[in-house]
Enzyme design. Sequence first.
Site, mmCIF file in Angstrom:
data_model
loop_
_atom_site.group_PDB
_atom_site.id
_atom_site.type_symbol
_atom_site.label_atom_id
_atom_site.label_comp_id
_atom_site.label_asym_id
_atom_site.label_seq_id
_atom_site.Cartn_x
_atom_site.Cartn_y
_atom_site.Cartn_z
ATOM 1 N N HIS B 135 -23.106 65.737 -102.379
ATOM 2 C CA HIS B 135 -23.407 64.765 -102.769
ATOM 3 C C HIS B 135 -22.175 64.873 -103.513
ATOM 4 O O HIS B 135 -21.760 65.337 -104.054
ATOM 5 C CB HIS B 135 -24.605 64.411 -104.143
ATOM 6 C CG HIS B 135 -24.959 62.930 -105.072
ATOM 7 N ND1 HIS B 135 -23.417 62.278 -105.395
ATOM 8 C CD2 HIS B 135 -25.101 61.935 -104.573
ATOM 9 C CE1 HIS B 135 -24.108 61.108 -106.020
ATOM 10 N NE2 HIS B 135 -25.039 61.390 -105.102
ATOM 11 N N ASP B 212 -26.372 71.438 -108.648
ATOM 12 C CA ASP B 212 -26.907 70.361 -108.722
ATOM 13 C C ASP B 212 -28.485 70.295 -108.545
ATOM 14 O O ASP B 212 -28.975 70.266 -107.000
ATOM 15 C CB ASP B 212 -26.110 69.075 -107.306
ATOM 16 C CG ASP B 212 -26.467 68.167 -108.016
ATOM 17 O OD1 ASP B 212 -27.625 67.447 -108.402
ATOM 18 O OD2 ASP B 212 -25.507 67.190 -106.627
ATOM 19 N N GLN B 215 -32.529 66.953 -107.200
ATOM 20 C CA GLN B 215 -33.465 66.941 -105.632
ATOM 21 C C GLN B 215 -34.709 68.202 -105.846
ATOM 22 O O GLN B 215 -35.319 68.159 -105.714
ATOM 23 C CB GLN B 215 -32.606 66.675 -105.320
ATOM 24 C CG GLN B 215 -31.786 65.498 -104.403
ATOM 25 C CD GLN B 215 -32.841 63.658 -104.035
ATOM 26 O OE1 GLN B 215 -33.428 64.012 -104.200
ATOM 27 N NE2 GLN B 215 -31.895 62.885 -104.367
ATOM 28 N N LYS B 238 -34.385 60.238 -111.524
ATOM 29 C CA LYS B 238 -35.111 60.640 -110.649
ATOM 30 C C LYS B 238 -36.651 61.417 -110.840
ATOM 31 O O LYS B 238 -37.233 61.883 -109.614
ATOM 32 C CB LYS B 238 -34.198 61.730 -109.688
ATOM 33 C CG LYS B 238 -32.759 60.674 -108.571
ATOM 34 C CD LYS B 238 -31.947 61.579 -108.537
ATOM 35 C CE LYS B 238 -30.622 61.198 -108.531
ATOM 36 N NZ LYS B 238 -30.708 59.880 -107.442
ATOM 37 N N CYS B 378 -24.286 58.702 -100.698
ATOM 38 C CA CYS B 378 -22.852 59.744 -101.746
ATOM 39 C C CYS B 378 -22.538 60.791 -101.104
ATOM 40 O O CYS B 378 -22.561 61.834 -101.861
ATOM 41 C CB CYS B 378 -23.529 59.704 -102.971
ATOM 42 S SG CYS B 378 -23.410 57.786 -103.811
#
Lengths: 150, 422
Positions: B135, B212, B215, B238, B378
């Site tokens: 991202h 990261d 997700q 999220k 993104c």
Amino acid sequence: MQLQQMYQEIILDHYKNPHRRGLREPFDAESFQVNPTCGDEVTLRVKVSGDTVEDVSYEGQGCSISQASTSVLTDLVVGGSVDKALSTMDAFIELMQGRGQVEPDEDVLEDGIAFAGVAKYPARVKCALLGWMAFKDAVAKSGGSTEGAS
Amino acid sequence: MTDGLDVAALRADFPILGRTVRDGKRLVYLDSGATSQRPRQVLDAEREFLEQHNAAVHRGAHQLAEEADEAYEGARSRLAEFVGVDAGELVFTKNATEGINLVAYALGNAATAGPEAHRFVVGEGDEIVVTEMEHHANLVPWQELCKRTGAKLRWFGVTDDGRLDLSNLDDLVTERTKVVAITQQSNVVGTVNPVARIAARGREVGALSIADSCQSVPHSKVDLRSLGVDFAVFSGHKMLGPSGVGVLYGRRELLETMPPFLTGGSMIESVFMDHTTFAAPPQRFEAGSPMSSQAVGLGAAVDYLSVVGMDRVAEHEHSLTEAALRGLAEIPGVRVIGPTEAVDRGGAVSFVIDGIHPHDAGQVLDDEGIAVRVGHHCAWPLHRRFGVPATVRASFYLYNDLDDVASLLDGIRTAQKFFRVG
């Protein structure tokens, strides 16, 4: 189903059979515009002779709205004066930013009136204006005036 | 009901899923990869905090201030437990992007921060390694750090089926590597990356690793400690929580010596006219009045997810992803970008449709009440890698069911009919 309102046949026709597509020489100025939220892009060239927009050529990738609107743009401005092109652009921008409340003038916008339905979808207005922003920028670079253009 | 999750009962907790869109269509929300919806329990927790306990956090000695501190720190503790680390190792940030920038700027500040920050210094000759599937939030801050310090940016490529190409792991991550920054799960193609393996290689050569986890933390059981990363970020909105709050995890030993990013109130130990000493972490990294009701709401989101059970969430999403991949494969003209089998793969499914630009496909789906994301999500370099300007992305969460998958597949056929392709 409101889709038909947005995707008028005229738009789909221009999308499938775009007018004046391809980059041509000679040209006075070129502009590259990109919509950073979606990646749609257009490279557009203008050739101006005296006060006349002699040619507009372009290459790009994007949705039907951005591609069709650029095709319609060429119909509206090629062969006319720079001033008329810019006032047509103002009328098109006004239509697109009117949230569906602006009544388009067919005498001025011709096939461009088909985009009236797009104005109801704020997320797509930028698509319809991508080619026009490139045109505005290219005209300015070519030495033509963009005064009065919003 | 699928695999033990009572989706109908869960959906009743999410008021927004009961509304209709575009002239009375049932809302089919398949955009949780961008932001998830919030259950009543989260909304109630925020409201209850604001109606009963609101005060500036870490600033007062009155009763409300005590209660606000307790609520804020309580949320931090529950989050820490949720991801398997200590509360002192979690920093609240505005969002995950800020968490990554915090680390990148702290590293940039290390050169002038004194001897204890020596290990964080980045300069010429150093390398920072990312991946082609990041991202922008985990790419641009590192590009900028390289620009400021003279370090060199390198990256793992992506294979044709959307996996990280780790064939050159040992050549890419070397003694020159200062930071390895990788997504734990791609927000576009859903790939679950072998972060533990890459972080282990980073440890071998003395590189810091940052995951990261935006997700992955919302969708599966994540134990950051056993993952072996030095830092990780994830965002509240999220994972059923509010926007405006994200989380940075940093190993205690690192947070204790890393220089601050933002400075000002709250993050100090002592302030004189000519110099300042800093508070211990995590406060050192939380300058200014922190978000409070958002943190409390995120705590409630963690409670909600914990009651459901992250293993069940993951299992449920896995079955939806399998059904979506199977259904998409059956539609002529549809091509999934990324892994086409639900192995080491999360519930973000991106695809293109021959003859229909993703925006136009998204417009038809929207007309059917189906909310997907269209564009490059993104992750522009990843789209370039696959030679597509944009994709349509459907992303699933615990409140989606097989009907939603069926609606998506029907919607794609409708789009093909509308644009007369396929």
